[in-house]
Design a protein around this motif. Sequence first.
Motif, short mmCIF file in Angstrom:
data_model
loop_
_atom_site.label_atom_id
_atom_site.label_comp_id
_atom_site.label_asym_id
_atom_site.label_seq_id
_atom_site.Cartn_x
_atom_site.Cartn_y
_atom_site.Cartn_z
N LYS A 1 0.25 -3.59 -4.69
CA LYS A 1 1.70 -3.59 -4.86
C LYS A 1 2.28 -2.33 -4.25
CE LYS A 1 1.19 -5.71 -9.44
NZ LYS A 1 1.55 -5.61 -10.86
N SER A 2 1.52 -1.69 -3.42
CA SER A 2 1.88 -0.35 -2.96
C SER A 2 3.19 -0.29 -2.18
CB SER A 2 0.76 0.23 -2.09
OG SER A 2 0.57 -0.58 -0.93
N GLY A 3 3.60 -1.41 -1.61
CA GLY A 3 4.79 -1.39 -0.78
C GLY A 3 6.09 -1.60 -1.53
N LEU A 4 6.02 -1.95 -2.80
CA LEU A 4 7.26 -2.18 -3.54
C LEU A 4 8.03 -0.87 -3.61
CD1 LEU A 4 6.00 -4.47 -6.44
CD2 LEU A 4 7.20 -5.14 -4.34
N PRO A 5 9.30 -0.89 -3.15
CA PRO A 5 10.05 0.37 -2.98
C PRO A 5 10.39 1.09 -4.29
CG PRO A 5 11.14 -1.46 -1.85
CD PRO A 5 10.05 -2.04 -2.66
N SER A 6 10.58 0.33 -5.35
CA SER A 6 10.94 0.95 -6.63
C SER A 6 10.59 -0.02 -7.75
CB SER A 6 12.43 1.26 -6.65
OG SER A 6 13.19 0.08 -6.78
N ASP A 7 10.77 0.44 -8.99
CA ASP A 7 10.46 -0.43 -10.13
C ASP A 7 11.53 -1.52 -10.32
OD1 ASP A 7 11.42 2.01 -12.68
OD2 ASP A 7 12.56 1.02 -11.08
N ARG A 8 12.53 -1.54 -9.47
CA ARG A 8 13.50 -2.64 -9.52
C ARG A 8 12.93 -3.90 -8.86
NH1 ARG A 8 17.40 -2.51 -6.53
NH2 ARG A 8 16.92 -0.77 -5.10
N PHE A 9 11.87 -3.69 -8.10
CA PHE A 9 11.24 -4.81 -7.38
C PHE A 9 10.01 -5.28 -8.15
CE2 PHE A 9 13.16 -4.89 -3.06
CZ PHE A 9 14.01 -3.80 -3.19
N SER A 10 9.89 -6.58 -8.30
CA SER A 10 8.69 -7.15 -8.92
C SER A 10 8.43 -8.51 -8.29
CB SER A 10 8.87 -7.29 -10.43
OG SER A 10 9.91 -8.19 -10.73
N ALA A 11 7.21 -8.97 -8.39
CA ALA A 11 6.85 -10.27 -7.84
C ALA A 11 5.78 -10.90 -8.70
CB ALA A 11 6.37 -10.14 -6.40
N GLU A 12 5.78 -12.21 -8.69
CA GLU A 12 4.74 -12.94 -9.39
C GLU A 12 4.39 -14.19 -8.59
OE1 GLU A 12 6.39 -13.73 -13.26
OE2 GLU A 12 7.28 -15.62 -12.59
#
Lengths: 114, 110
Positions: free
Chosen positions: A57-68
């Motif tokens: 998940k290293s590319g997620l820019p901030s904790d506002r971004f999530s994926a499932e």
Amino acid sequence: GAGVSQSPSNKVTEKGKDVELRCDPISGHTALYWYRQRLGQGLEFLIYFQGNSAPDKSGLPSDRFSAERTGESVSTLTIQRTQQEDSAVYLCASSSYLRSYEQYFGPGTRLTVT
Amino acid sequence: LAKTTQPISMDSYEGQEVNITCSHNNIATNDYITWYQQFPSQGPRFIIQGYKTKVTNEVASLFIPADRKSSTLSLPRVSLSDTAVYYCLVGQGGDYKLSFGAGTTVTVRA
């Protein structure tokens, strides 16, 4: 389906709202990826799924971004409290496990945050 | 992942051959060279991959010299529909975090 599909194709949202982007990978592809592409720029890696787990998940820019991801199927990318800098095209890709260099991309979701 | 350098843009005319050279001086022994094509408002599309010498498919040819420090994507007899951005990537077979730089914008004119 024949290819990777994404929905919606376009999304305009107000700053501060949450958005959900959906990706349907090619059937049988165990690997799924999300990228972001800002206007005139290359692709920025966000997250990688193998099955329904996300080892990177290293590319997620901030904790506002999530994926499932559900099994080896649909994935959703959620952006909470959207900001104007989130405006970009979000691309989803899938591949077989052994051929991760050969990724099949969807048409993308163009997100505009006003 | 090895760093790649490719021209920012190239212009051509219909029917000509287009050759795009990518430099990758730090390519590792286990690295492969992969090219993608991206049309406006679409996601990238895998074109071709090679390790050494020459690879050819229905879309393009890929030439890789013995030292593998560069590679050349060759598009034969281009048409207007070949106008796109072409990306050169270098990495190992298990690499999934594809690193797309700015690519080369190829514009084909009538």
